[in-house]
Design a protein around this motif. Structure first.
Motif, PDB file in Angstrom:
ATOM      1  N   UNK A  38       0.807  -1.218   0.000  1.00  0.00           N
ATOM      2  CA  UNK A  38       0.000   0.000   0.000  1.00  0.00           C
ATOM      3  C   UNK A  38       0.841   1.268   0.000  1.00  0.00           C
ATOM      4  N   UNK A  39       2.089   1.169   0.450  1.00  0.00           N
ATOM      5  CA  UNK A  39       2.950   2.357   0.477  1.00  0.00           C
ATOM      6  C   UNK A  39       3.520   2.675  -0.901  1.00  0.00           C
ATOM      7  N   UNK A  43      -1.881   2.976  -7.203  1.00  0.00           N
ATOM      8  CA  UNK A  43      -3.185   2.640  -7.775  1.00  0.00           C
ATOM      9  C   UNK A  43      -4.351   3.140  -6.944  1.00  0.00           C
ATOM     10  N   UNK A  44      -4.572   2.531  -5.812  1.00  0.00           N
ATOM     11  CA  UNK A  44      -5.801   2.903  -5.105  1.00  0.00           C
ATOM     12  C   UNK A  44      -5.761   2.582  -3.642  1.00  0.00           C
ATOM     13  N   UNK A  45      -6.766   1.845  -3.197  1.00  0.00           N
ATOM     14  CA  UNK A  45      -6.943   1.594  -1.766  1.00  0.00           C
ATOM     15  C   UNK A  45      -6.486   0.193  -1.351  1.00  0.00           C
ATOM     16  N   UNK A 150      -1.780  11.507 -15.639  1.00  0.00           N
ATOM     17  CA  UNK A 150      -2.284  10.532 -16.620  1.00  0.00           C
ATOM     18  C   UNK A 150      -1.740   9.120 -16.358  1.00  0.00           C
ATOM     19  N   UNK A 151      -0.628   9.017 -15.610  1.00  0.00           N
ATOM     20  CA  UNK A 151      -0.011   7.696 -15.453  1.00  0.00           C
ATOM     21  C   UNK A 151      -0.228   7.054 -14.092  1.00  0.00           C
ATOM     22  N   UNK A 152      -0.410   7.872 -13.083  1.00  0.00           N
ATOM     23  CA  UNK A 152      -0.552   7.246 -11.756  1.00  0.00           C
ATOM     24  C   UNK A 152      -1.352   8.126 -10.796  1.00  0.00           C
ATOM     25  N   UNK A 153      -1.779   7.475  -9.715  1.00  0.00           N
ATOM     26  CA  UNK A 153      -2.470   8.205  -8.649  1.00  0.00           C
ATOM     27  C   UNK A 153      -1.438   9.027  -7.888  1.00  0.00           C
ATOM     28  N   UNK A 179     -14.938  -0.193  -5.844  1.00  0.00           N
ATOM     29  CA  UNK A 179     -14.244  -0.545  -7.091  1.00  0.00           C
ATOM     30  C   UNK A 179     -12.782  -0.116  -7.090  1.00  0.00           C
ATOM     31  N   UNK A 180     -12.454   0.841  -6.237  1.00  0.00           N
ATOM     32  CA  UNK A 180     -11.069   1.336  -6.220  1.00  0.00           C
ATOM     33  C   UNK A 180     -10.168   0.554  -5.262  1.00  0.00           C
ATOM     34  N   UNK A 181     -10.765  -0.381  -4.532  1.00  0.00           N
ATOM     35  CA  UNK A 181      -9.940  -1.168  -3.591  1.00  0.00           C
ATOM     36  C   UNK A 181      -9.158  -2.206  -4.393  1.00  0.00           C
ATOM     37  N   UNK A 182      -7.835  -2.075  -4.346  1.00  0.00           N
ATOM     38  CA  UNK A 182      -7.021  -2.999  -5.144  1.00  0.00           C
ATOM     39  C   UNK A 182      -6.606  -4.217  -4.323  1.00  0.00           C
TER      40      UNK A 182
END
Ligand SMILES: Nc1ncnc2c1ncn2[C@@H]1O[C@H](COP(=O)(O)OP(=O)(O)OP(=O)(O)O)[C@@H](O)[C@H]1O
Ligand SMILES: [Mg+2]
Length: 327
Positions: A38-39, A43-45, A150-153, A179-182
């Protein structure tokens, strides 16, 4: 109080999530790997849930104590906040200075994220007790995660909380967040072997020279009462050392654990560990007695039945009737 008696330098079973006493059971290792991912992910959560007292906050403190240099993190441990309080707190944690309103926050925060991105730093927001988050704050968090190139969060978000957080996430209003939980992970309690290793490790780290202060039967009992939940293990062991000290018992056995469980209100059936094998090889006496009683009952009924069936004696019938009446 009992330090000298058991040769300890520190409190072995403190209830604070001290990373010095960290024990990584299989499930803790996996959860920590998820947190580390996560660190660095872009991407997301990441969501980690786990029963009360299983070690979620302890894992976060361990993560914070070994934060990679390229990570800028903010940790919120009490997320019961209004929308404004949430933005003020974030501004404070990321050192954005005074903010006047949400718009002001967003301007400063976006600038901060873009600068961090240019310096190849990862910005991470970690929120513990996420099951307490109001729906509107969860929605704000989702919107923050939309800040991206455009490439990353531009920000990674880690949420940890009790299992009911999963139910909270399942409501239709929060499907966009869902939907954003990876990555999701459910932290498990310790098993019997891990419970033993956990107790031994904490005792050793607290300075105990003798690895046999807690007998195998005591560990079996601790596991049965705690179900492998570290906070309850700590509670029982701390109480047991105190009781042992008062009784001048150098060794903690299952009897002392039983007493402490009663005094602390732990019920055996409540959180009985999943495993039925024991370290001590002892079995549950009550179960044993019940089993033997049933075997004797079955054998006497069969004997009486065979007697009546073959001899057709009136007496045999009487015996059978008596046995049935008795039970
Ligand atoms: N992996 C571990 N290593 C060492 N100690 C642990 C570990 N996990 C939990 N503990 C101990 O158990 C206690 C409870 O842990 P913690 O507060 O992290 O649980 P939690 O899952 O965050 O609980 P809650 O749901 O109530 O917030 C703490 O005192 C901590 O010291
Ligand atoms: Mg916690």
């Amino acid at each position: 109080m009992y330090f000298d008696f058991y040769g300890l330098k520190y409190e072995p079973f403190s209830l604070s999530p001290d990373p010095r006493f960290l024990y990584l059971a299989a499930s803790h290792k996996e959860a920590l790997a998820h947190l580390r991912y996560g660190l660095i992910q872009q991407k997301g959560f990441v969501v980690i849930t786990g029963e009360v007292g299983t070690g979620k906050t302890t894992l976060i403190y361990s993560l914070l104590s070994q934060m990679p240099q390229q990570v800028i993190s903010a940790f919120i441990s009490n997320p019961v906040l209004t929308r404004n309080e949430f933005f003020y707190l974030l501004a404070h944690k990321y050192g954005l200075g005074e903010i006047e309103n949400k718009g002001d926050f967003l301007v400063k925060f976006t600038r901060f994220l873009e600068e961090a991105h240019k310096k190849k730093k990862n910005v991470v927001l970690i929120i513990d007790e996420a099951h307490c988050l109001e729906k509107e704050i969860l929605e704000e968090i989702r919107l923050l995660s939309n800040l991206e190139t455009p490439h990353s969060k531009l920000i990674n978000i880690i949420l940890t909380g009790q299992p009911e957080f999963n139910e909270k996430l399942n409501v239709p209003d929060l499907r966009a967040l869902r939907q954003r939980i990876t990555l999701r992970y459910e932290l498990e309690p310790l098993d019997l072997k891990e419970t033993n290793a956990y107790v031994q490790l904490r005792m050793a780290k607290a300075g105990a020279k003798d690895a046999g202060i807690f007998t195998h039967a005591a560990i079996d009992s601790i596991y049965e009462y705690s179900g492998g939940i570290p906070r309850i293990i700590n509670l029982l062991c701390d109480h047991a050392l105190l009781t042992g000290f008062v009784k001048e018992a150098k060794i903690i056995d299952d009897k002392i654990i039983g007493e402490c469980a009663k005094e602390t209100g732990c019920l055996k059936g409540d959180r009985r560990g999943k495993q039925t094998r024991t370290l001590s090889g002892k079995t549950d006496h009550k179960k044993h007695i019940l089993m033997w009683f049933l075997i004797v009952l079955l054998l006497s009924a069969s004997a009486a039945f065979v007697y009546v069936f073959f001899s057709k004696l009136e007496q045999g019938r009487e015996i059978l009737e008596k046995i049935y009446q008795y039970f």
